[in-house]
Design a protein around this motif. Structure first.
Motif, short mmCIF file in Angstrom:
data_model
loop_
_atom_site.label_atom_id
_atom_site.label_comp_id
_atom_site.label_asym_id
_atom_site.label_seq_id
_atom_site.Cartn_x
_atom_site.Cartn_y
_atom_site.Cartn_z
N THR C 145 0.81 -1.32 0.07
CA THR C 145 0.04 0.15 -0.11
C THR C 145 0.72 1.32 0.06
O THR C 145 0.75 2.15 -0.75
N LEU C 146 1.84 1.12 0.96
CA LEU C 146 2.82 2.59 0.89
C LEU C 146 3.36 2.81 -0.57
O LEU C 146 3.52 3.65 -1.00
N MET C 147 3.97 1.30 -1.17
CA MET C 147 4.56 1.47 -2.31
C MET C 147 3.50 2.08 -3.55
O MET C 147 3.88 2.72 -4.58
N ALA C 148 2.41 1.67 -3.31
CA ALA C 148 1.27 1.96 -4.23
C ALA C 148 1.31 3.50 -4.48
O ALA C 148 0.88 3.78 -5.58
N PHE C 149 1.27 4.05 -3.23
CA PHE C 149 1.13 5.67 -3.44
C PHE C 149 2.27 6.18 -4.36
O PHE C 149 2.04 6.98 -5.26
N ARG C 150 3.36 5.75 -4.08
CA ARG C 150 4.70 6.41 -4.86
C ARG C 150 4.47 5.90 -6.18
O ARG C 150 4.77 6.58 -7.04
N LEU C 151 4.06 4.61 -6.43
CA LEU C 151 3.98 4.23 -7.97
C LEU C 151 3.00 4.98 -8.51
O LEU C 151 3.27 5.52 -9.69
N ALA C 152 1.77 5.18 -7.88
CA ALA C 152 0.61 5.86 -8.78
C ALA C 152 0.95 7.20 -8.94
O ALA C 152 0.69 7.94 -10.07
N GLU C 153 1.71 7.87 -7.98
CA GLU C 153 2.01 9.26 -8.12
C GLU C 153 3.31 9.65 -9.27
O GLU C 153 3.29 10.63 -9.79
N THR C 154 3.94 8.50 -9.31
CA THR C 154 5.07 8.62 -10.26
C THR C 154 4.60 8.33 -11.62
O THR C 154 5.07 9.12 -12.55
N VAL C 155 3.82 7.54 -11.96
CA VAL C 155 3.52 7.18 -13.37
C VAL C 155 2.02 7.78 -13.80
O VAL C 155 1.27 7.84 -14.71
N ASN C 156 1.35 8.42 -12.57
CA ASN C 156 -0.09 9.24 -12.96
C ASN C 156 -0.95 7.87 -13.41
O ASN C 156 -1.44 8.26 -14.38
N LEU C 157 -1.14 6.85 -12.77
CA LEU C 157 -2.13 5.89 -12.89
C LEU C 157 -2.55 5.33 -11.52
O LEU C 157 -1.79 5.67 -10.56
N PRO C 158 -3.84 5.16 -11.44
CA PRO C 158 -4.35 4.42 -10.30
C PRO C 158 -3.84 3.17 -9.90
O PRO C 158 -3.75 2.41 -10.74
N VAL C 159 -3.75 2.72 -8.53
CA VAL C 159 -3.41 1.47 -8.14
C VAL C 159 -4.40 0.70 -7.23
O VAL C 159 -4.82 1.41 -6.27
N MET C 160 -4.48 -0.56 -7.66
CA MET C 160 -5.46 -1.32 -6.77
C MET C 160 -4.53 -2.46 -6.03
O MET C 160 -3.79 -3.00 -6.77
N VAL C 161 -4.80 -2.03 -4.56
CA VAL C 161 -3.65 -3.48 -3.82
C VAL C 161 -4.93 -4.34 -3.58
O VAL C 161 -6.09 -4.06 -2.78
N VAL C 162 -4.69 -5.68 -4.02
CA VAL C 162 -5.68 -6.63 -3.60
C VAL C 162 -5.41 -7.54 -2.73
O VAL C 162 -4.09 -7.89 -2.53
N LEU C 163 -6.29 -7.92 -1.79
CA LEU C 163 -5.80 -8.89 -0.84
C LEU C 163 -7.16 -9.79 -0.58
O LEU C 163 -8.36 -9.22 -1.04
N ASP C 164 -6.92 -10.97 -0.22
CA ASP C 164 -8.04 -12.08 -0.16
C ASP C 164 -9.04 -11.72 0.87
O ASP C 164 -8.57 -11.34 1.99
#
Lengths: 569, 301, 384
Positions: C145-164
């Motif tokens: 989840t923490l990395m998702a924010f960095r990634l989303a804001e780097t490439v300007n795309l939304p990120v879905m973090v999926v958990l069972d």
């Protein structure tokens, strides 16, 4: 990496949405019904617009463009403008006449400054016979067109009927003097106590390029009844009062007639101390005098005896007995009742004096007026060696002051057309018709001097604004005000009506629909979905780059100052 | 002489219709009432405004990429999301400390009465701090005039051909008032002074959901001459077909104008009602009368 | 600091530490614990954020789209029907290039109503332009989840973090929750690339006519492909600070494997024990855990599977008429290679049914016996 998303970087102003348009809104001046009805052809909606903006001087200048007598007309005009006023169909007509007086009285041109420059003198000279409203107006407009004018007046002072025929309580002399002085300041020479007869016309070409005849109605209409010589003519009486030779009369007087002259005589007699009865052959509602004048006369104590026709005046000891035939109504005669003798029924009343005020006619020697020229036909053109134009009451159907003014203006324009350098020759009626038609105010009788000299009013399009053309949504019914307040002083000849104050003037002027003229109210711009109504120094204009021709501006214009025209294919 | 106040002489455009926030060259149809609605609203709101526009005519009028006809920030969003997206935008501005900007959701009747009603209701229930504007042209005009729940009784649309829509128009203001939001009002493009007053009032009532329902003539869809756009809207008010009123806190009703004209005068200006016979016109009149009587009763509460 | 917390709260802690400013969500089991915790953080002042309690998932996504367009860091969470309801706006979020992060708890779709673990909900959103990262345990959830924010804001795309659902969302584990300062070092204050600006007003998201639309879509594809490098750099940095890394996929004992099991989520933990046991028996088993599904890590997948004789993909999802979605993606990835490994698809564990060691052993054995992979997916664990 650059992000490419849908987002704006420029505005829509590069789009030529005007290309969608198949009709185009235009600002067009249309004639207001008041102006069309005004015998002097004044630009009334513009005058009221200026008054509403407290631009009284400018309003006065707009009047002076078409009429040299605002203060006079503001008092004595029978104001057909108010009868024609579109606002009458909404709540009540605008008090145009009171406003004219208000504006006229504020106009101070005593220093000789006039709001327009007279054209350079063209060396042509016009003789004007009679210094009444027609002759003086002809002189005024001719002077502005560059003519040198010489006026010949039989009385010792200029003004004609204005001076001698209208009592001072209606038109104070200083008001008249002031406006005549303004005309004189244009260089008009008035020769008083100079009576010309019709033979002058035969030789006038030796010193003049044209002659205006405005001698008025110098011949009273006779009753043709026995004892008529025992009565006094209205015109003689009113002149004596004006000249101060008649100051008091405490007896009983009978005035015969129903026009303004009869009422003027009656009210004047009241002021001399008399007890007055008007005898009229029809009913009060049929009297040709102004309704308001009749009302005031009654309020001043004048008694009106209706449906009686004089048949004889008989000397009865110190007094006079007036024999009257009773009349009865039998159908209509136009606007008035048709009356016939009511059998043998007779009445008689006794009085100290009897006044005859049944009207006046053209003196025989001036009866040569030929009626030609143009539709409306108020100025008659008599054409010999030089143009001779008859005006004023000599030719006007309604014998009113303002019509006389209008005819003087019309004559001035006609002289200018006929005498134009290299222009039409004398007698070219077609040229007169064509040029004057272009200056006609709406479908009315009058001509616009402004239009003639190429001013704004030249651009007025055909047609008169109708009540249905007004967008009433932009007007609210207003509480009505007394247009003039009265001073009930019957002991002298002070003016009875006091005129309106500034607040009332603005109030009235704001009420004006300003039919057919743009007052820069901004409704067109308010409702333009294309932001295409622009305001500049030259007034409103349409930005055609964007205007899609929806027409809301034209539909919403409160005062019919816009039209939709088809785009060229 | 009795002194009466001199009626004010107004320069109408500078008083009620001057804004440099709307650009010409937009692609609204000639005589578009929705454009006038925006013009007057922006006059009242001023530059410190952000718009949220879902799918509607204005999504087109605002300009395709890369153009804009509006000189304020605009967030285009999906059809049914105006209420929610505006909530999110407001929250973002609040978190950034920007309390000056007014967030305005600007949706058509489809996006308000129908597909966007849920998000609007949600936002209104949360009393989100924004102004929600529905400019109402009484059908899906952007897609070619299909009926919506705002389409009035017996209106002919492409999906209610023949004798027209069977159902009556949804009373959206009543529905919003039921949320007890601080302010709900109707307005008309024919009454810019009233409209602007309401927008200014709404703007000043910061802190909750304010709903303004604007009657916006669609000459194209209603089949009336484009020059009649404002007059048609005016007749709607003058016949009580679209009464002008305000509701404060969901309970205090104030009627701003009472019409006197028969509804037929309004109906006959438009092709969409031309098929109505006397019986139907009388039925519409009865509905309008009932609705207005009911509205008047509510002012007595 | 180590805490025993639910997987759901691993998400919540990460969102708190990420200094998210606007959150919006609608309740749906089994996502609720995430947002309940976040609501409390806001209430208790542990977060300086606004939580918008919307009336639907559709509005939740719309609200975070609005907020993200306003220029703040945003978060939402959902599951199953909620995600399906959001579908339209998932496209909108990516098309508008908004760096929204969403936790998605894998849950089955009705009917019949089923609140339990199933991957079809998230995989059905594969074409929406969202980056998808699947997690195996609580720590991975927090870290991802923490990395998702960095990634989303780097490439300007939304990120879905999926958990069972439940297996991860409701399972308490020891999770090392980092301190704020360290997180700040990794995840600086949000600086939006595009957001509404009062000083420089423009419209965003408006109509894009044919001359413009395709370029914008191409730009999204390019951004998605840039995720590979960006992700690696971000993970390197994360590793440096926190000492954890997960990769786009996790390959275990694949070098010499005969059959490699491939799957995502908590079942990978079970598979790990199964593979270890098989190795002890001398069976050359291997395992690939899929972490990144969008963009699909084609190169890494090819590399991990290059020596396998048979690839056995365990799908807890089904694209009806085709089979398991992961299997299809892997087949597609391998189709361009010379070796073109055989891919056998197995569908199991739908709707919360356990994927037990026995099930995985059964799958392994079946795959081991195969000479060729069957065209159709084999359903494992069906009742008779």
């Amino acid at each position: 990496m650059e992000i490419m998303v849908s987002r704006s970087s420029i505005t829509t102003t590069g789009n030529n949405t005007g290309a969608w348009r198949f009709v185009r809104p235009v600002y067009e001046r249309h004639t207001a019904p008041c102006s069309a009805a005004c015998p002097a052809g004044e630009d009334i909606p513009r005058i009221e617009a200026l008054v509403s903006e407290k631009k009284f001087k400018e309003a006065g200048e707009v009047i002076l463009m078409e009429n040299p007598f605002p203060s006079v007309c503001g008092r004595v005009c029978f104001h057909p403008c108010e009868t024609a006023c579109n606002r009458a169909g909404f709540d009540d007509a605008v008090a145009v006449n009171s406003l004219e007086r208000f504006v006229g009285d504020l106009l101070d041109t005593s220093d000789g400054s006039l709001p327009f420059e007279a054209k350079e003198k063209n060396g042509k000279r016009i003789a004007i016979i009679g210094a009444g409203p027609g002759g003086l107006s002809a002189a005024y407009f001719l002077s502005r067109l560059g003519y040198s004018c010489e006026v010949f007046e039989s009385e010792e002072k200029p003004g004609g009927l204005l001076r001698w025929g209208i009592p001072a309580y209606r038109l104070p002399e200083q008001v008249l003097d002031r406006e005549i002085k303004r005309i004189e300041s244009l260089g008009v020479k008035i020769n008083c106590s100079t009576r010309l007869d019709s033979s002058f016309i035969e030789t006038a070409n030796e010193s003049f390029d044209g002659v205006f005849v405005g001698t008025g109605l110098g011949s009273p209409i006779m009753m043709n009844i026995p004892g008529e010589e025992l009565g006094i003519g209205w015109e003689v009486f009113l002149k004596e009062v004006k000249k101060g030779t008649q100051k008091e009369f405490k007896g009983k007087a009978v005035v015969i007639g129903g026009g303004n002259a009869a009422v003027d005589v009656a009210r004047t007699l009241v002021r001399l101390g008399a007890s007055v009865t008007i005898a009229y052959r029809r009913r009060i509602e049929d009297m040709p005098a102004f309704g308001s004048e009749i009302e005031i006369a009654i309020s001043e104590g004048v008694e009106i005896l209706e449906l009686v026709a004089p048949v004889a005046i008989v000397q009865n000891a110190e007094q006079l007995s007036i024999e009257l035939q009773s009349m009865k109504v039998e159908g209509q005669d136009g606007q008035r009742a048709k009356v016939v003798n009511d059998g043998d029924k007779k009445k008689s009343i006794v009085a100290d004096r009897v006044y005859s005020a049944i009207g006046a006619d053209v003196e025989d020697e001036w009866k040569g007026a030929k009626t030609v020229s143009r539709p409306g036909n108020r100025s008659a053109l008599y054409n010999e060696k030089i143009p001779v134009i008859y005006g004023g009451d000599l030719v006007n159907a309604d014998k009113s002051v303002t019509s006389a003014i209008g005819s003087g203006k019309e004559a001035a324009i006609m002289f200018d057309i006929l005498l134009a350098e290299g222009g039409s020759k004398a007698g070219d009626e077609e040229a007169v018709k064509k040029t004057t038609a272009a200056c006609q105010v709406g479908d009315g009788q009058s001509l616009s001097f402004e239009a003639y000299i190429g001013g704004e009013r030249r651009n007025v399009v055909e047609g008169v604004v109708k009540f249905e053309d007004i967008n009433l949504n932009y007007f609210e019914k207003t509480a009505l005000k007394d247009k003039n307040s009265m001073k009930a002083d019957l002991n002298g000849f002070d003016e009875v009506e006091s005129g309106i104050d500034e607040v009332s003037a603005i109030y009235e002027a704001v009420r004006c629909f300003n039919c057919g003229i743009c007052t820069d109210c901004g409704i067109c711009s308010l409702f333009c979905p294309e932001l295409s109504v622009l305001t500049g120094n030259e007034g409103r204009r349409i930005e055609l780059e964007y205007c899609k021709g929806c027409g809301i501006c034209v539909c919403e214009c409160p005062r019919a100052a816009m039209s939709l025209v088809k785009e060229a294919e | 002489m009795q002194q009466t106040a001199i009626p004010k002489k107004v320069k109408y455009d500078s008083e009620y219709g001057s804004t440099d926030l709307l650009n010409p060259g937009h692609v609204g149809c000639p005589g578009c009432g929705a454009v006038l609605a925006m013009k007057f609203a922006l006059h009242a709101l001023g530059p410190d405004t952000m718009l949220v526009i879902p799918a509607c005519c204005w999504a087109v009028i605002a300009g395709p990429h890369p153009q804009t006809s509006l000189n304020i920030p605009v967030l285009h969003t999906a059809f049914e999301t105006a209420g929610a997206a505006a909530s999110g935008l407001r929250a973002a501005l609040d978190m950034k400390g920007d309390t000056k900007t007014t967030v305005v959701a600007w949706a058509g009747d489809g996006g308000t009465f129908d597909i966007g009603f849920q998000a609007l209701s949600g936002a209104a229930e949360r009393n989100e701090d924004f102004i929600y504007v529905c400019y109402d042209n009484e059908a899906y005009m952007n897609t070619g005039n299909q009926r919506s729940s705002s389409t009035p009784y017996r209106t002919r649309t492409t999906t209610t051909p023949g004798s027209g829509k069977v159902q009556r128009k949804k009373n959206i203001v009543e529905a919003l008032a039921a949320h007890r939001i601080p302010y709900a009002a109707t307005a008309s493009i024919s009454h810019p002074e009233d409209l602007i007053r309401k927008f200014k009032k709404a703007k000043d009532m910061k802190g909750g959901t304010r709903f303004i329902h604007i009657f916006a003539t669609c000459p194209t869809g209603w089949r009336c001459p484009s020059e009649m756009s404002v007059e048609v809207a005016r007749l709607a008010v003058k016949t009580n077909f679209f009464p002008l009123y305000e509701v404060e806190k969901g309970v205090k009703y104030i009627i701003n104008a009472e019409g006197e004209l028969p509804v037929e005068e309004y109906l006959m200006t438009q092709g969409r009602f031309k098929h109505l016979g006397d019986t139907e016109i009388q039925r519409v009149q009865a509905m309008v009368d009932d609705d207005f009587a009911f509205l008047k009763k509510k002012t007595l509460l | 600091m180590k805490k025993v917390i639910e997987g759901s709260h691993g998400v919540s802690e990460a969102v708190r530490l990420a200094n998210v400013k606007v959150m919006s969500a609608y309740p749906i089991t089994p996502q609720t614990h995430i947002v309940e915790a976040l609501s409390e953080y806001c209430e208790e002042g542990l977060m300086d954020a606004k939580f918008i309690n919307v009336e639907s998932e559709h509005s939740a996504m719309a609200a975070v789209i609005g907020a993200s367009s306003g220029g703040v860091r945003t978060f939402t969470a959902t599951s199953s029907h909620g995600l399906a309801l959001m579908h339209e706006l998932l496209h909108w979020a990516s098309g508008a290039r908004l760096p929204i992060v969403m936790a998605e708890v894998n849950r089955a779709l009705g009917p019949g109503w089923n609140i339990w673990m199933d991957q079809t909900d998230s995989l059905a959103q594969r074409d929406t332009g969202w980056i998808q990262l699947y997690c195996e345990d609580g720590q991975e959830v927090l870290d991802t989840t923490l990395m998702a924010f960095r990634l989303a804001e780097t490439v300007n795309l939304p990120v879905m973090v999926v958990l069972d659902a439940f297996f991860l969302s409701h399972t308490f584990e020891v999770i090392d929750v980092p301190d704020q300062e360290t997180v700040n070092e990794f995840l600086p204050e949000f600086k939006p690339s595009v957001c509404l600006d009062q000083d420089n007003p423009f419209a965003m998201g408006q109509m894009a006519p044919p001359p413009f639309y395709m370029e914008m879509r191409h730009n999204i594809q390019q951004a998605m492909m840039s995720v590979h490098d960006a992700y690696e750099k971000i993970e390197d940095e994360f590793d440096n600070i926190f000492g954890n890394r997960y990769g786009k996929l996790d390959a275990m004992l694949c070098e010499d494997a005969d059959v490699v099991l491939v799957m995502a989520g908590t079942a990978a933990s079970t598979a790990r024990t199964v593979v270890s046991a098989l190795r002890k028996k001398g069976v050359k088993a291997g395992l690939v855990k899929i972490r990144m599904f969008r963009p699909f890590p084609v190169a890494e997948m090819r590399e991990a599977l290059k020596n396998a004789r048979m690839v056995a993909v365990v799908d807890r999802n089904c694209s009806f008429g085709v089979g398991g979605i992961f299997a299809q993606e892997i087949r597609a990835a391998l189709s361009g290679t010379e070796s073109r490994q055989k891919v056998a698809g197995f569908i199991t564990g739908l709707g919360g049914r356990d994927v037990t060691p026995e099930i995985l052993e059964e799958i392994y054995e079946a795959a081991q016996k195969m000479e060729d992979a069957p065209d159709e997916a084999i359903w494992v664990g069906l009742n008779n």
